[in-house]
Scaffold this active site. Structure first.
Site, PDB file in Angstrom:
ATOM      1  N   GLU A 174     -12.108  -4.273   8.201  1.00  0.00           N
ATOM      2  CA  GLU A 174     -11.603  -3.107   7.335  1.00  0.00           C
ATOM      3  C   GLU A 174     -10.271  -2.415   7.610  1.00  0.00           C
ATOM      4  OE1 GLU A 174     -15.098  -0.549   8.677  1.00  0.00           O
ATOM      5  OE2 GLU A 174     -16.093  -1.410   6.798  1.00  0.00           O
ATOM      6  N   VAL A 175      -9.437  -3.285   7.430  1.00  0.00           N
ATOM      7  CA  VAL A 175      -7.960  -3.206   7.492  1.00  0.00           C
ATOM      8  C   VAL A 175      -7.445  -2.285   6.258  1.00  0.00           C
ATOM      9  CG1 VAL A 175      -5.396  -3.856   8.127  1.00  0.00           C
ATOM     10  CG2 VAL A 175      -7.764  -5.062   8.761  1.00  0.00           C
TER      11      VAL A 175
END
Length: 511
Positions: A174-175
């Site tokens: 979840e960058v």
């Protein structure tokens, strides 16, 4: 995995009657030879004394490893010391956790975030200049040399206390907002650059540091940032030779065929080993207080289908995640003691290849509960597992506190008919109605005060003060304040008795 039995014993004073799990040497077939339980310490981290009770249970239920996500509970030193939470573990406490894990034959894999979910680092002014987007503290700017130096320093300190571990999880999930920083926007204007290249280059740099400095330690990464990368680009990078992806999916309706297809893609790209990740709690709502056991059992049944239908021996193991917060700034999910029945059901599902009735009955006997309510939360029976008193009290409060207050305030005919918000604002009430409302409100407040005091005492044995304060303020205080406000308004609206005449006043009678 051994067949579970149970032996009764008395626990130390104050913890109640416990059952100690034991087992025979009868083994069961399971496609997941490695079953690691995730401890998410970024919210409500347990005291070491509580973990000492839990670890033997995890082993007996079928776990053989732990994924420990320390976040701000790790005792960072030097420039990184400001990352520590108020009640962060000391180095000796981390060493004790590792000793307790060894005693219960649980292999430890530490997890340190190195790309996304960096809020616990980037929220600090000292590191805020390393954000990808200056306003948001979740993602690290991969262009800055100091960013890599930062995560390398974090890795070095963690592995100094975890020498010889076979795996290190470096996060990378979840960058969010990658590519939206000003430096990234300029970099992406060059024709040969892309978001895929930006993402993979940082993963490669971090993983390369691990391999260079700790040759016996293999990096793991969450796989969500890899899923949509074109196969040729992923194959052309060095990442498949450097990391082992962890395919995560927490849904009860997990798509088996798409997971098998994804596994095939990863294999063709050159990844030698893959992992699965399920969830036993913390995946069905940011403010979930009670885990829906049936949902989590179904999730594990789906993963069994994936393992049974996919390429043989592709999945090295499974990580049963137990998220405590969705991110560093979100509210608490289900507390660990409240999640143990769900964890027990999920582990035994993996061990036995399903959750048949005999497996379910075995879990209920071990936990000391009369029934696992598979359609909702676990039943309110006291139980005999570590933290079962917390589980029972949290269940009562979560299922009944708010609803009981709602019933009094919104469905009691005396309250709705004679002490509505209109009346309360104007301090108006028929005196006889006080006798109908006040005793019930006082009784309800007394009952819940007693249960909350019991819960607070139980929580103090397992958690630190800040976690207890947060959970009570989120889950108890709003309803209790509504009750107290009703009683306060009743007191202020109650008519005062007429003043008695003073002696010597003219009462209309002759002397």
């Amino acid at each position: 995995m051994p067949l579970l039995l149970s032996v009764t014993e008395f626990s130390p004073p104050g913890r109640g009657h416990r059952q100690r799990p034991c087992y025979t040497s009868m083994s069961c077939d399971t496609p997941f030879q490695m079953r690691f339980v995730h401890l998410d310490l970024k919210g409500a981290p347990p005291k070491v004394s509580y973990l000492s009770e839990v670890f033997p249970w995890l082993h007996a239920l079928g776990a053989n490893g732990l994924l420990i996500e320390y976040e701000d509970m790790f005792p960072y030193e030097g420039r990184l010391r400001l990352l520590r939470a108020e009640h962060a573990y000391s180095p000796s406490e981390v060493t004790e956790i590792l000793r307790l894990a060894r005693l219960s034959e649980l292999e430890v894999v530490p997890l340190v975030q190195t790309f996304g979910h960096m809020e616990f680092v980037l929220k600090h002014a000292a590191f805020s200049h390393l954000r990808e987007v200056s306003l948001f503290p979740n993602t690290l700017n991969p262009h800055e040399a100091e960013s890599l130096e930062l995560v390398e320093a974090m890795i070095d300190q963690i592995l100094e206390l975890h020498r010889g571990v076979r795996w290190l999880h470096i996060g990378c999930d979840e960058v969010y907002y990658l590519g939206e920083g000003e430096t990234s926007k300029q970099w992406l204007q060059q024709e040969q650059n892309s978001l895929v290249k930006l993402c993979l280059s940082h993963m490669q740099a971090v993983a390369s540091h691990v391999w260079a400095q700790y040759p016996g330690t293999t990096p793991l990464v969450w796989d969500d940032m890899l899923r949509d990368i074109p196969q040729e680009q992923l194959k052309a990078s060095e990442v498949p030779q450097l990391v082992e992806p962890v395919l995560w999916d927490y849904g009860a309706d997990l798509d088996v065929h798409s997971k098998i297809s994804l596994m095939g893609k990863y294999q063709e790209c050159g990844f030698q080993r893959l992992w699965a990740a399920s969830a036993f709690k913390g995946a069905t709502g940011a403010s979930q207080a009670l885990p829906p056991v049936e949902h989590h059992v179904r999730n594990h049944e789906q993963w069994l289908q994936v393992a049974g239908s996919g390429p043989a021996d592709t999945l090295q193991g499974i990580i049963l995640t137990g998220w405590q917060r969705y991110d560093h700034f979100s509210v608490l999910c289900e507390l660990l003691p409240v999640g143990i029945p769900s964890l027990a059901a999920c582990l035994q599902t993996l061990v036995h290849g399903g959750f048949a009735e005999d497996v379910k009955l075995g879990v209920e006997r071990l936990l000391g509960v009369s029934s696992l309510e598979m359609m909702d939360a676990v039943s309110e029976g006291a139980g005999s597992f570590p933290g079962s008193d917390i589980h029972a009290l949290v269940t009562q409060i979560s299922l009944h506190l708010r609803s009981s207050v709602d019933t009094l305030l919104e469905r009691n005919r005396y309250v709705t008919g004679w002490f509505s918000p209109y009346h309360r604002r104007r301090k108006l009430i028929h005196p006889v109605m006080i006798q109908h409302i006040q005793p019930e409100a006082l009784s309800l407040l007394s009952r819940w005060n007693s249960l909350v005091q019991q819960l607070e005492a139980a929580l103090q044995l397992a958690f630190y003060p800040d976690a207890i304060e947060e959970w009570l303020e989120e889950n108890v205080l709003p309803s209790m304040q509504r009750l107290q406000a009703l009683l306060q308004d009743l007191g202020e609206a109650a008519p005062q008795p007429p003043a008695q005449p003073r002696p010597g006043w003219d009462t209309g009678q002759n002397p």
